[in-house]
Enzyme design. Structure first.
Site: not given
Length: 404
Positions: A121, A198, A201, A224, A362
């Site tokens: 991202h 990261d 997700q 999220k 993104c």
């Protein structure tokens, strides 16, 4: 087996209509919907214990402080951090990544190297580009193959004693590919590099065990995973957080201030300047409790079934191509139809009540690799159903007919 209808009743928005049609919400990769227990917890904070934290001796301040710190401990246990002070409250994944990148500005020098992947991202690319520009370090990129998977042989070749930090996502937001992060972490540590993951997700779909992974940093967002917007967590190993300088100066992050010198507070407060999103931090703990009560094994089984059904049904459509076909995937299907712009499909099916994401998500380097302007991304959560997928497939077929 999950009682999906009972779970759906927890989410008020799922009974809404959009453009006169029942809402089919398949934009969970952008943000998840919120259960009533989370919505109620936000109101409860403001109605019953609203006060600033860590600073007051009065009762409300103590109640708010206790609730905030209980939430920190919940999250510590959820990700299996060794200490609660390794859990920093942030405004989201982007903030956490920038905090670490800013800190590494005091560590890197010209000739050092930072490794990112082609699956990132923008929020896990741009801060490192800025860092390299500031320090004279060099940015290296792990390439991907046609399935959207990282080419690990190329990663191995990029690693050297010059590598100071490797930063990759756990799961690709654009393709749903699950990366082999344990392998990446082990290899990076072998050359003395730190690793930031990261997890934005990943956390809606699984419980990361940061001690088992042995990552140095793990960043994720609350919104999220059924929590409020403007909330997030940065996990960092104690030794690394002690090495990095504060990201912001202000109240709460100090031990003593004079005009001659300031000394900083101990972890975690060193990185938590100013009045935080108190309600958000507390209610993020509520969201974590909700997901754990459902059970991540149950969540994964439901989402695997949704992914398998969506993949099968979508591939029935002539001219449809799915991007990200690796073996290990989360519940995301990113696709296009020959000769039709993804935006046009997304616009038409929105009129039928179906929310998907269209564009580059993104993640422009991924789209450049595949030589496409973007994709239609349907991202599923445990509260979605097989019937909703069938509704989407019929809507995509209708849109295709209209646009052909």
């Amino acid at each position: 087996m999950l009682d999906i209808q009972k779970i759906r009743a927890d989410f008020p928005i799922l009974s809404e209509k959009v453009n006169g049609k029942p809402l089919v919400y398949f934009d969970n990769g952008a943000t998840s919907q919120k259960p009533q227990i989370v919505i109620d917890a936000i109101a409860k904070y403001y109605q019953e214990i609203n006060a600033n934290i860590h600073r007051g001796v009065h009762t409300l301040s103590q109640l708010a402080t206790d609730a905030y710190e209980i939430s920190r401990v919940k999250i510590q246990h959820h990700i299996n951090a060794k200490f609660s002070h390794e859990v920093l409250f942030t405004s989201g994944t982007t903030f956490g990544i920038n905090l670490v990148a800013n800190g590494f500005a005091s560590i890197l020098k010209p000739g050092d190297e930072v490794i990112v992947s082609s699956l990132e991202h923008h929020s896990n690319i741009v801060p490192w580009q800025m860092l390299c520009e500031k320090t004279g370090a060099t940015l290296k990129v792990i390439p991907i193959n046609e399935n959207g998977e990282l080419i690990l042989e190329s990663f191995d070749a990029l690693l050297s004693e010059k590598t100071k930090i490797v930063t990759v996502n756990h799961i690709s937001n654009a393709l749903g590919i699950v990366n082999p992060i344990k392998y990446i972490i082990e290899k990076a540590h072998a050359v003395g590099a730190a690793v930031l993951i990261d997890g934005a997700q990943a956390v809606p779909h699984l419980k990361p065990d940061v001690q088992d992974l042995d990552c140095d940093f793990y960043a994720f967002s609350g919104h999220k995973m059924c929590g409020p917007t403007g909330t997030g967590i940065l996990y960092g190993k104690e030794e690394w957080l002690n090495k990095l300088p504060p990201y912001q100066g202000g109240g709460e992050m100090i031990k003593e201030v004079t005009f001659e010198k300031t000394t900083y507070a101990d972890l975690p407060h060193k990185f938590e300047a100013g009045t935080p999103n108190i309600a958000g931090g507390i209610v993020l703990g509520t969201a974590v409790d909700y997901l754990n009560n459902i059970g991540f094994d149950n969540i994964q089984k439901q989402e695997e079934a949704l992914l398998a059904h969506a993949t099968k049904r979508l591939l029935e459509i002539e001219g449809l191509k799915i991007y990200g076909t690796g073996k290990n995937k989360a519940s995301v299907v990113s696709f296009n139809i020959d000769g039709i712009h993804p935006y046009d499909i997304g616009t038409i099916i929105d009129k039928l009540g179906i929310a998907v994401r269209t564009g580059h998500h993104c993640a422009q380097p991924i789209m450049n690799f595949f030589c496409i302007p973007g994709t239609i991304r349907a991202s599923f959560s445990f509260y979605n159903t097989i019937e909703e997928i069938d509704t989407m497939v019929e809507a995509v077929k209708k849109a295709k007919t209209m646009l052909s």
